[in-house]
Design a protein around this motif. Structure first.
Motif, PDB file in Angstrom:
ATOM      1  N   PRO A  37     100.961-125.284  18.872  1.00  0.00           N
ATOM      2  CA  PRO A  37     100.317-124.265  19.703  1.00  0.00           C
ATOM      3  C   PRO A  37      99.091-123.632  19.049  1.00  0.00           C
ATOM      4  CG  PRO A  37     102.338-123.405  18.744  1.00  0.00           C
ATOM      5  CD  PRO A  37     102.269-124.863  18.388  1.00  0.00           C
ATOM      6  N   THR A  38      98.949-123.780  17.731  1.00  0.00           N
ATOM      7  CA  THR A  38      97.795-123.176  17.053  1.00  0.00           C
ATOM      8  C   THR A  38      96.501-123.931  17.337  1.00  0.00           C
ATOM      9  OG1 THR A  38      98.051-124.421  14.977  1.00  0.00           O
ATOM     10  CG2 THR A  38      99.296-122.350  15.202  1.00  0.00           C
ATOM     11  N   GLU A  39      96.601-125.091  18.015  1.00  0.00           N
ATOM     12  CA  GLU A  39      95.392-125.829  18.379  1.00  0.00           C
ATOM     13  C   GLU A  39      94.609-125.097  19.464  1.00  0.00           C
ATOM     14  OE1 GLU A  39      94.115-128.532  16.929  1.00  0.00           O
ATOM     15  OE2 GLU A  39      95.781-128.672  15.517  1.00  0.00           O
ATOM     16  N   GLN A  40      95.270-124.165  20.139  1.00  0.00           N
ATOM     17  CA  GLN A  40      94.600-123.358  21.156  1.00  0.00           C
ATOM     18  C   GLN A  40      94.623-121.906  20.690  1.00  0.00           C
ATOM     19  OE1 GLN A  40      96.667-123.850  24.828  1.00  0.00           O
ATOM     20  NE2 GLN A  40      95.942-125.933  25.148  1.00  0.00           N
ATOM     21  N   SER A  41      93.491-121.263  20.778  1.00  0.00           N
ATOM     22  CA  SER A  41      93.420-119.842  20.424  1.00  0.00           C
ATOM     23  C   SER A  41      92.239-119.221  21.136  1.00  0.00           C
ATOM     24  CB  SER A  41      93.273-119.662  18.912  1.00  0.00           C
ATOM     25  OG  SER A  41      93.108-118.301  18.595  1.00  0.00           O
ATOM     26  N   ARG A  42      92.516-118.238  21.950  1.00  0.00           N
ATOM     27  CA  ARG A  42      91.442-117.556  22.665  1.00  0.00           C
ATOM     28  C   ARG A  42      90.572-116.721  21.733  1.00  0.00           C
ATOM     29  NH1 ARG A  42      91.532-117.347  28.189  1.00  0.00           N
ATOM     30  NH2 ARG A  42      93.362-118.281  29.146  1.00  0.00           N
ATOM     31  N   TRP A  43      91.187-116.140  20.703  1.00  0.00           N
ATOM     32  CA  TRP A  43      90.428-115.205  19.870  1.00  0.00           C
ATOM     33  C   TRP A  43      90.026-115.767  18.509  1.00  0.00           C
ATOM     34  CZ3 TRP A  43      92.061-109.441  20.727  1.00  0.00           C
ATOM     35  CH2 TRP A  43      91.821-109.121  22.066  1.00  0.00           C
ATOM     36  N   ARG A  44      90.452-116.975  18.173  1.00  0.00           N
ATOM     37  CA  ARG A  44      89.997-117.580  16.918  1.00  0.00           C
ATOM     38  C   ARG A  44      88.464-117.639  16.868  1.00  0.00           C
ATOM     39  NH1 ARG A  44      92.121-122.591  16.856  1.00  0.00           N
ATOM     40  NH2 ARG A  44      94.072-121.837  15.980  1.00  0.00           N
ATOM     41  N   PRO A  45      87.787-118.012  17.972  1.00  0.00           N
ATOM     42  CA  PRO A  45      86.321-118.015  17.927  1.00  0.00           C
ATOM     43  C   PRO A  45      85.733-116.641  17.565  1.00  0.00           C
ATOM     44  CG  PRO A  45      87.065-119.263  19.819  1.00  0.00           C
ATOM     45  CD  PRO A  45      88.286-118.583  19.235  1.00  0.00           C
ATOM     46  N   LEU A  46      86.375-115.569  18.016  1.00  0.00           N
ATOM     47  CA  LEU A  46      85.895-114.231  17.669  1.00  0.00           C
ATOM     48  C   LEU A  46      86.031-113.984  16.168  1.00  0.00           C
ATOM     49  CD1 LEU A  46      84.833-111.433  18.384  1.00  0.00           C
ATOM     50  CD2 LEU A  46      87.195-110.768  18.931  1.00  0.00           C
TER      51      LEU A  46
END
Length: 164
Positions: free
Chosen positions: A7-16
């Motif tokens: 699930p860590t392959e998707q992250s809405r806020w990692r780009p932030l």
């Protein structure tokens, strides 16, 4: 056994987070270009606060910058290692006062100038985009006041059989 999807392959806020790290790296580059060694951008708020308000205990400093005592204690240790602060015994033997070193006092005006320039650059950047991040933060805080992040996650987990 079904294949596990990370699930860590998707992250809405990692780009932030990555964006903030890149921007901090740019600020750090400015310090290096100026010949300021051992300073991390993440130290600046505390150094400016100590300059403005004078020596404080770790607890007082943590409260003033809205961080935990534990996080500030670690940061003070790193700033001490960098030669930017020292600690002395506080009003009682259990507390420590954080004090700027002469090295920090020498650069504090430059740090204040960088802070002002960074805030101005952020204002310019927000003017270029259709929805300011500072407004997004206010909007998110208002939404979380209506329903906490905890409650939002708990609702999602209630529907997830892996959580049971």
């Amino acid at each position: 056994m079904p294949e596990f999807t990370d699930p860590t392959e998707q992250s809405r806020w990692r780009p932030l987070r990555l964006l903030q790290n890149a921007m901090d790296d740019d600020i750090g580059r400015l310090y290096t270009e100026r010949g300021i060694e051992g300073l991390k951008p993440t130290f600046v708020m505390e150094l400016l606060r100590l300059h403005a308000r004078g020596p404080m205990t770790i607890t007082e400093l943590a409260q003033s910058v809205e961080r935990t005592h534990s996080a500030l204690s670690q940061k003070v240790a790193a700033m001490r290692k960098a030669g930017l602060v020292t600690t002395t015994t506080g009003d009682d033997a259990r507390s420590k006062k954080v004090v700027l070193t002469p090295k920090a006092e020498e650069i504090v005006e430059q740090l204040a100038a960088e802070w002002r320039a960074t805030e101005a650059a952020l204002a310019d950047l927000e003017a270029e985009i259709p929805y300011a991040l500072s407004q997004a933060v206010v909007d998110i805080e208002e939404a979380l006041a209506r329903k906490s992040f905890h409650d939002r996650i708990a609702e999602k987990l209630a529907d997830d059989p892996s959580w049971r």
